[in-house]
Design an enzyme around this catalytic site. Sequence first.
Site, mmCIF file in Angstrom:
data_model
loop_
_atom_site.group_PDB
_atom_site.id
_atom_site.type_symbol
_atom_site.label_atom_id
_atom_site.label_comp_id
_atom_site.label_asym_id
_atom_site.label_seq_id
_atom_site.Cartn_x
_atom_site.Cartn_y
_atom_site.Cartn_z
ATOM 1 N N GLU A 66 0.820 -1.217 0.000
ATOM 2 C CA GLU A 66 0.000 0.000 0.000
ATOM 3 C C GLU A 66 0.854 1.267 0.000
ATOM 4 O OE1 GLU A 66 -2.106 1.412 3.660
ATOM 5 O OE2 GLU A 66 -3.834 1.484 2.329
ATOM 6 N N HIS A 162 1.757 6.276 10.301
ATOM 7 C CA HIS A 162 1.049 6.777 9.118
ATOM 8 C C HIS A 162 -0.319 7.322 9.546
ATOM 9 C CE1 HIS A 162 3.518 3.730 6.653
ATOM 10 N NE2 HIS A 162 3.780 4.894 6.107
ATOM 11 N N ILE A 243 5.912 -5.782 12.977
ATOM 12 C CA ILE A 243 6.725 -4.812 12.240
ATOM 13 C C ILE A 243 5.854 -3.630 11.770
ATOM 14 C CG2 ILE A 243 8.661 -6.308 11.606
ATOM 15 C CD1 ILE A 243 7.275 -6.797 8.907
ATOM 16 N N CYS A 249 -2.147 -1.866 4.942
ATOM 17 C CA CYS A 249 -0.825 -1.822 4.279
ATOM 18 C C CYS A 249 -0.567 -2.999 3.362
ATOM 19 C CB CYS A 249 0.299 -1.833 5.292
ATOM 20 S SG CYS A 249 -0.116 -1.265 6.904
HETATM 21 C C1 CIR Z 1 7.484 0.311 7.881
HETATM 22 O O1 CIR Z 1 7.963 0.760 8.921
HETATM 23 O O2 CIR Z 1 7.523 0.938 6.827
HETATM 24 C C2 CIR Z 1 6.848 -1.039 7.904
HETATM 25 N N1 CIR Z 1 7.515 -1.848 8.877
HETATM 26 C C3 CIR Z 1 5.368 -0.944 8.209
HETATM 27 C C4 CIR Z 1 4.595 -0.251 7.131
HETATM 28 C C5 CIR Z 1 3.146 -0.174 7.432
HETATM 29 N N2 CIR Z 1 2.429 0.407 6.370
HETATM 30 C C6 CIR Z 1 1.304 1.077 6.525
HETATM 31 O O3 CIR Z 1 0.877 1.337 7.661
HETATM 32 N N3 CIR Z 1 0.703 1.530 5.432
#
Ligand code: CIR
Length: 254
Positions: A66, A162, A243, A249
């Site tokens: 995403e 986010h 994570i 996402c």
């Molecule tokens: C990050 O820190 O980028 C990833 N571990 C998690 C991304 C999550 N993405 C989202 O909330 N759209």
Amino acid sequence: MMFTRAIVRTPGRSVVNGVTTANLGKPDYQRALQQHERYIEALKTCALEVTVIPPDEEHSDSTFVEDCAVLTEKCAVIGNLGVGSRKGEESSVEKILRGYYSNIVHIKDPGTLEGGDVLRVGKHFYIGVTGRTNAEGASQFIQILNGFGYSGSMIPVIQALHLKTGVAYLGENNLVMAGEFINHPGFADFNAIVIDKYESYAANCIRVNGYVLLPAGYKQTRKLIADSGYSVIEIDVSEFRKIDGGISCLSLRY
Ligand code: CIR
């Protein structure tokens, strides 16, 4: 709005090294794979045709597709990821999108933008300005949107990773909100579905056609959303939570 397709990416073994602030330990790879398969099944239940991209071992967080793009009826906007270890993930997602979009536009340096910061409500897009999406990236995005008949506005985010870590639009003017977004003046006109602080992770949910996809194990939230008239599908995403990833996402819906 109705969706017909989704893009997901199978997590690679490197998913265990994803960027995190969660303090929940490392994801279990096999369990992550199983959960990802269930997630795909849930999207299919929502009548989506799902394109599955193979793992990208070089990018530990690349299962969170995403963040790579924002898709509208008229254009695909390729983001510019705001953390060094994720830069480059977008190119394989863009390759797939070329098969579906003739208008593909890019957010460019020094602008950064991650899809997790973009919340769509009708023809308007709220853009979280976060550690990942900067004001320059957000204003490039607003310019692009305006060219296609959409509008955008910025929401400064203080705590969340986010914007969509803490808000989700379900349709029918219903906005799920948690943490810093509760009573936020920018969202005053919505019907607020307020998530209990012990369940704030569940604020990252998605409306897909006839269903709301929710992380498994958040009973109060499940009840709130069901009582608001939605059919809920619960999906266990415990390994992705480790994570900082969640339900939204893991896919691009369009
Ligand atoms: C990050 O820190 O980028 C990833 N571990 C998690 C991304 C999550 N993405 C989202 O909330 N759209």
